[in-house]
Write a protein that holds these residues in place. Structure first.
Motif, PDB file in Angstrom:
ATOM      1  N   THR A 136       0.823  -1.203   0.000  1.00  0.00           N
ATOM      2  CA  THR A 136       0.000   0.000   0.000  1.00  0.00           C
ATOM      3  C   THR A 136       0.859   1.254   0.000  1.00  0.00           C
ATOM      4  O   THR A 136       1.838   1.354   0.743  1.00  0.00           O
ATOM      5  N   GLY A 137       0.489   2.195  -0.861  1.00  0.00           N
ATOM      6  CA  GLY A 137       1.183   3.475  -0.904  1.00  0.00           C
ATOM      7  C   GLY A 137       2.518   3.444  -1.606  1.00  0.00           C
ATOM      8  O   GLY A 137       3.267   4.421  -1.542  1.00  0.00           O
ATOM      9  N   ALA A 138       2.810   2.374  -2.316  1.00  0.00           N
ATOM     10  CA  ALA A 138       4.111   2.262  -2.967  1.00  0.00           C
ATOM     11  C   ALA A 138       4.203   3.158  -4.199  1.00  0.00           C
ATOM     12  O   ALA A 138       3.228   3.350  -4.918  1.00  0.00           O
ATOM     13  N   VAL A 139       5.405   3.695  -4.418  1.00  0.00           N
ATOM     14  CA  VAL A 139       5.725   4.379  -5.663  1.00  0.00           C
ATOM     15  C   VAL A 139       6.751   3.493  -6.368  1.00  0.00           C
ATOM     16  O   VAL A 139       7.940   3.482  -6.021  1.00  0.00           O
ATOM     17  N   VAL A 140       6.278   2.725  -7.346  1.00  0.00           N
ATOM     18  CA  VAL A 140       7.081   1.674  -7.963  1.00  0.00           C
ATOM     19  C   VAL A 140       7.758   2.223  -9.210  1.00  0.00           C
ATOM     20  O   VAL A 140       7.095   2.587 -10.182  1.00  0.00           O
ATOM     21  N   THR A 141       9.096   2.261  -9.174  1.00  0.00           N
ATOM     22  CA  THR A 141       9.870   2.789 -10.300  1.00  0.00           C
ATOM     23  C   THR A 141      10.748   1.728 -10.945  1.00  0.00           C
ATOM     24  O   THR A 141      11.358   1.992 -11.980  1.00  0.00           O
ATOM     25  N   LYS A 142      10.824   0.547 -10.322  1.00  0.00           N
ATOM     26  CA  LYS A 142      11.642  -0.539 -10.851  1.00  0.00           C
ATOM     27  C   LYS A 142      10.786  -1.771 -11.068  1.00  0.00           C
ATOM     28  O   LYS A 142       9.785  -1.969 -10.382  1.00  0.00           O
ATOM     29  N   ASN A 143      11.199  -2.623 -11.989  1.00  0.00           N
ATOM     30  CA  ASN A 143      10.468  -3.855 -12.258  1.00  0.00           C
ATOM     31  C   ASN A 143      10.383  -4.721 -11.009  1.00  0.00           C
ATOM     32  O   ASN A 143      11.328  -4.787 -10.214  1.00  0.00           O
ATOM     33  N   VAL A 144       9.234  -5.389 -10.851  1.00  0.00           N
ATOM     34  CA  VAL A 144       9.009  -6.277  -9.714  1.00  0.00           C
ATOM     35  C   VAL A 144       9.002  -7.712 -10.230  1.00  0.00           C
ATOM     36  O   VAL A 144       8.179  -8.064 -11.074  1.00  0.00           O
ATOM     37  N   PRO A 145       9.923  -8.572  -9.726  1.00  0.00           N
ATOM     38  CA  PRO A 145       9.967  -9.953 -10.211  1.00  0.00           C
ATOM     39  C   PRO A 145       8.696 -10.717  -9.865  1.00  0.00           C
ATOM     40  O   PRO A 145       7.924 -10.320  -8.983  1.00  0.00           O
ATOM     41  N   ALA A 146       8.469 -11.821 -10.553  1.00  0.00           N
ATOM     42  CA  ALA A 146       7.314 -12.675 -10.264  1.00  0.00           C
ATOM     43  C   ALA A 146       7.338 -13.115  -8.803  1.00  0.00           C
ATOM     44  O   ALA A 146       8.406 -13.416  -8.247  1.00  0.00           O
ATOM     45  N   ASP A 147       6.152 -13.098  -8.192  1.00  0.00           N
ATOM     46  CA  ASP A 147       5.950 -13.568  -6.815  1.00  0.00           C
ATOM     47  C   ASP A 147       6.721 -12.759  -5.780  1.00  0.00           C
ATOM     48  O   ASP A 147       6.891 -13.215  -4.636  1.00  0.00           O
ATOM     49  N   ALA A 148       7.155 -11.548  -6.137  1.00  0.00           N
ATOM     50  CA  ALA A 148       7.861 -10.696  -5.174  1.00  0.00           C
ATOM     51  C   ALA A 148       6.907  -9.641  -4.617  1.00  0.00           C
ATOM     52  O   ALA A 148       5.867  -9.328  -5.199  1.00  0.00           O
ATOM     53  N   LEU A 149       7.276  -9.093  -3.460  1.00  0.00           N
ATOM     54  CA  LEU A 149       6.563  -7.974  -2.860  1.00  0.00           C
ATOM     55  C   LEU A 149       7.415  -6.732  -3.006  1.00  0.00           C
ATOM     56  O   LEU A 149       8.590  -6.727  -2.580  1.00  0.00           O
ATOM     57  N   ALA A 150       6.855  -5.684  -3.568  1.00  0.00           N
ATOM     58  CA  ALA A 150       7.557  -4.410  -3.714  1.00  0.00           C
ATOM     59  C   ALA A 150       7.084  -3.444  -2.640  1.00  0.00           C
ATOM     60  O   ALA A 150       5.889  -3.167  -2.525  1.00  0.00           O
ATOM     61  N   ILE A 151       8.035  -2.960  -1.826  1.00  0.00           N
ATOM     62  CA  ILE A 151       7.743  -1.927  -0.831  1.00  0.00           C
ATOM     63  C   ILE A 151       8.558  -0.712  -1.224  1.00  0.00           C
ATOM     64  O   ILE A 151       9.797  -0.758  -1.205  1.00  0.00           O
ATOM     65  N   ALA A 152       7.891   0.357  -1.579  1.00  0.00           N
ATOM     66  CA  ALA A 152       8.592   1.547  -2.070  1.00  0.00           C
ATOM     67  C   ALA A 152       7.971   2.775  -1.432  1.00  0.00           C
ATOM     68  O   ALA A 152       7.189   3.499  -2.032  1.00  0.00           O
ATOM     69  N   ARG A 153       8.361   2.979  -0.127  1.00  0.00           N
ATOM     70  CA  ARG A 153       7.841   4.132   0.604  1.00  0.00           C
ATOM     71  C   ARG A 153       8.788   4.430   1.764  1.00  0.00           C
ATOM     72  O   ARG A 153       9.535   3.563   2.222  1.00  0.00           O
ATOM     73  N   VAL A 154       8.736   5.639   2.251  1.00  0.00           N
ATOM     74  CA  VAL A 154       9.584   6.048   3.369  1.00  0.00           C
ATOM     75  C   VAL A 154       9.057   5.433   4.650  1.00  0.00           C
ATOM     76  O   VAL A 154       7.847   5.398   4.882  1.00  0.00           O
ATOM     77  N   ASP A 155       9.973   4.939   5.533  1.00  0.00           N
ATOM     78  CA  ASP A 155       9.545   4.402   6.824  1.00  0.00           C
ATOM     79  C   ASP A 155       8.843   5.484   7.637  1.00  0.00           C
ATOM     80  O   ASP A 155       9.273   6.643   7.672  1.00  0.00           O
ATOM     81  N   GLN A 156       7.788   5.081   8.329  1.00  0.00           N
ATOM     82  CA  GLN A 156       7.017   6.026   9.140  1.00  0.00           C
ATOM     83  C   GLN A 156       7.797   6.434  10.378  1.00  0.00           C
ATOM     84  O   GLN A 156       8.411   5.608  11.055  1.00  0.00           O
ATOM     85  N   VAL A 157       7.766   7.732  10.695  1.00  0.00           N
ATOM     86  CA  VAL A 157       8.380   8.279  11.919  1.00  0.00           C
ATOM     87  C   VAL A 157       7.308   9.011  12.700  1.00  0.00           C
ATOM     88  O   VAL A 157       6.640   9.905  12.173  1.00  0.00           O
ATOM     89  N   ASN A 158       7.117   8.658  13.998  1.00  0.00           N
ATOM     90  CA  ASN A 158       6.149   9.342  14.861  1.00  0.00           C
ATOM     91  C   ASN A 158       6.886  10.320  15.765  1.00  0.00           C
ATOM     92  O   ASN A 158       7.752   9.926  16.559  1.00  0.00           O
ATOM     93  N   LYS A 159       6.582  11.596  15.666  1.00  0.00           N
ATOM     94  CA  LYS A 159       7.181  12.629  16.514  1.00  0.00           C
ATOM     95  C   LYS A 159       6.208  12.935  17.644  1.00  0.00           C
ATOM     96  O   LYS A 159       5.225  13.658  17.459  1.00  0.00           O
ATOM     97  N   LEU A 160       6.492  12.382  18.798  1.00  0.00           N
ATOM     98  CA  LEU A 160       5.574  12.476  19.935  1.00  0.00           C
ATOM     99  C   LEU A 160       5.420  13.915  20.385  1.00  0.00           C
ATOM    100  O   LEU A 160       6.395  14.659  20.539  1.00  0.00           O
ATOM    101  N   GLY A 161       4.139  14.332  20.614  1.00  0.00           N
ATOM    102  CA  GLY A 161       3.834  15.664  21.121  1.00  0.00           C
ATOM    103  C   GLY A 161       3.880  16.763  20.088  1.00  0.00           C
ATOM    104  O   GLY A 161       3.542  17.917  20.383  1.00  0.00           O
TER     105      GLY A 161
END
Length: 429
Positions: free
Chosen positions: A388-413
Motif C-alpha cells: 500500500t502506498g508504494a511508488v514503484v519505479t523498478k520492475n518487480v519480479p514474479a511472486d515478489a513484494l515491492a515496498i517503495a515508501r519512506v519508513d514512518q516516523v512518529n514525533k511524539l507531542g
C-alpha cells in the motif's frame, strides 16, 4: 447554424453530416462520389477531398438542377447510374438508397419520396397510374396538389446520359429564378421515359438547416438505435437516457444502465453489464465484463471476459485480462494487465513524463496495493504484490513484494505543540 463552420461539417452521433451521406453511398456500392461545393465553402471542399471525394464547383448557386449540371465535367464519360444526394440529409439508409437504384431496372428516373405528417413546404409528388407524373414545388402548387401528402426528399437517380440530357432542357422560369432538378421528371416523361417513386420513411428524410434540426435528427437516430438494441436482445434499463454513436455495437444479453453515453468505436459483447453514468469511447467490453457505475473508458481500452471496472475508474489504451479487477478510484493508461489481477483503489499508472507516453505491464495474478503509483515504463511479474502506498519505479519480479515508501516516523507531542503555536499566532493577528 450560426456557426464558424459550414453546416454539413456539424456532428451527428459521432459522424459529420457529409460523412453520413458518403458512408451511405459507399455502402450502396457507388464507385465515385462527387461533392458539389461553392467558392465560399472551402472547409467543405477540404473535408470532401480528405474523404477522397471528387470536387465540382457551383458558382454562383442557381438551384439544385444547376448544381448537378456543374458536376457534368467531373462525371465525364461515365455511363452508369447516378444518384443525387444531399449532405444535409444524413439519415437515409443504405437499404433505401439501394431501393432507389433498383427502381431503375423498370424506370428511367427514380425519386425517393415519403408520406409526410405535415407536408408544409415540401415539394409534392404527383402520381398517376403507378408512375410519377411530376414534382411540384409547394410555392407553385395548386390547392389540390397541396393536399397531396406524398413528398419529395430531393434524392433522385437516373442513368448518367439521360440525366444530363434532361438537365440541358431545364429552365429557370419559376418563382425563384432557379434551375430545379425536379423539372427533369416532366422532361423525361415528354421524351417517353418512365418515372417512379420509391417510398422511404419520413424519419429518414429529416433535413438539417438549424441547430434545432440537428437535435431533431439526433433524436430520431437515437430512437431508432434504442429500438434496434431492444429488438436484438439488449436490456436498456432506461432507454431514453442511453445515447449511441453511429457505429455502436452491442451484442444480445448485454445490460445497459441509465445515463450511459457511447462515443464512436464501441463494442459491448454478450453478457456484459454497463452500469449507470458511464462514458465509453473507442473501447471493447468483453463477454460478462462489468463496467461502472461512473466509469470512463477511453480509446484503446480492451476489457477481457469477466473483467471488472468499478466506480470512478478511468481506462485508456489498456488491455485488461480475463477476470482482472479495478474496483474504484483508479487510472489505468497505456497498460497491459494479465488475467486474475487485482488493482487496488487509488492506483495510478504514471504513463507520461511530459514528453512521451510509457507502458506499464502487469502480469497474471498480481495484487496492486491501495494507492500505488506505477511509474512507467515498469513491469510487475506474475503473482507479484505491491505494498500500500508504494511508488514503484523498478520492475518487480514474479511472486515478489515491492515496498517503495519512506519508513514512518512518529514525533511524539508534535501536534499539540503545533496547535498551541498556531493558536497564539492567530490570537495576535
Amino acid at each position: 447554424m450560426k456557426s464558424s463552420k459550414s453546416k454539413v461539417l456539424h456532428d451527428l452521433a459521432g459522424l459529420r453530416l457529409i460523412e453520413w451521406v458518403r458512408t451511405c453511398a459507399l455502402e450502396a456500392g457507388c464507385e465515385r462520389i462527387i461533392c458539389v461545393v461553392g467558392d465560399a465553402n472551402q472547409d467543405v471542399r477540404d473535408a470532401a477531398e480528405a474523404l477522397s471525394m471528387e470536387i465540382a464547383v457551383q458558382e454562383p448557386q442557381q438551384g439544385t438542377g444547376h448544381a448537378v449540371d456543374c458536376a457534368k465535367d467531373a462525371v465525364g464519360d461515365f455511363e452508369g447510374d447516378i444518384a443525387v444526394l444531399f449532405a444535409d440529409t444524413p439519415l437515409i439508409t443504405t437499404q433505401t438508397l439501394n431501393s432507389v437504384f433498383e427502381a431503375l431496372t423498370e424506370a428511367d428516373v427514380a425519386v425517393l419520396g415519403f408520406e409526410a405528417n405535415v407536408p408544409g413546404a415540401y415539394g409534392r409528388l404527383i402520381e398517376r397510374d403507378g408512375t410519377l407524373e411530376k414534382i411540384v414545388e409547394a410555392k407553385e402548387a395548386s390547392a389540390e396538389e397541396l393536399a397531396v401528402t406524398l413528398c419529395n426528399s430531393g434524392v433522385l437517380a437516373s442513368q448518367s446520359g439521360r440525366l444530363f440530357k434532361a438537365l440541358e432542357q431545364v429552365t429557370n422560369e419559376n418563382s425563384k429564378g432557379e434551375y430545379y432538378l425536379t423539372d427533369v421528371i416532366e422532361i423525361m416523361r415528354k421524351d417517353g421515359g418512365c418515372a417512379r417513386v420509391v417510398r422511404g420513411h419520413e424519419d429518414e428524410m429529416l433535413g438539417v438547416n438549424s441547430r434545432a434540426d440537428l437535435a431533431a435528427a439526433n433524436a430520431s437516430f437515437q430512437t431508432n438505435m434504442r429500438n434496434m438494441a431492444l429488438e436484438d436482445g439488449v436490456t436498456l434499463r432506461h432507454p431514453e437516457t442511453v445515447y449511441f454513436s453511429y457505429d455502436t455495437v452491442i451484442e444480445r444479453d448485454a445490460v445497459i444502465g441509465e445515463n450511459v453515453v457511447f462515443g464512436p468505436g464501441v463494442i459491448v459483447k454478450s453478457g456484459a453489464t454497463i452500469h449507470a453514468f458511464c462514458h465509453i469511447e473507442g473501447a471493447t467490453v468483453g463477454e460478462g465484463a462489468s463496467v461502472g457505475p461512473f466509469a470512463r473508458l477511453r480509446p484503446g481500452t480492451d476489457l477481457g471476459p469477466d473483467s471488472f471496472i468499478g466506480n470512478f475508474v478511468e481506462v485508456k489504451n489498456t488491455k485488461v485480462g480475463r477476470g482482472s479487477k479495478a474496483s474504484h478510484l483508479t487510472y489505468l493508461g497505456d497498460a497491459v494487465i494479465g488475467a486474475g489481477s487485482n488493482i487496488g483503489a487509488g492506483t495510478v499508472t504514471c504513463n507520461y513524463d511530459g514528453f512521451f507516453k510509457h507502458k506499464t505491464t502487469i502480469g497474471d495474478g498480481v495484487f496492486i496495493g491501495t494507492h500505488t503509483s506505477l511509474v512507467a515504463p515498469v513491469t510487475i511479474g506474475d503473482g507479484g504484490f505491491t505494498a500500500t502506498g508504494a511508488v514503484v519505479t523498478k520492475n518487480v519480479p514474479a511472486d515478489a513484494l515491492a515496498i517503495a515508501r519512506v519508513d514512518q516516523v512518529n514525533k511524539l507531542g508534535w501536534a499539540a505543540r503545533f496547535r498551541e503555536a498556531m493558536s497564539k499566532r492567530k490570537a495576535k493577528s
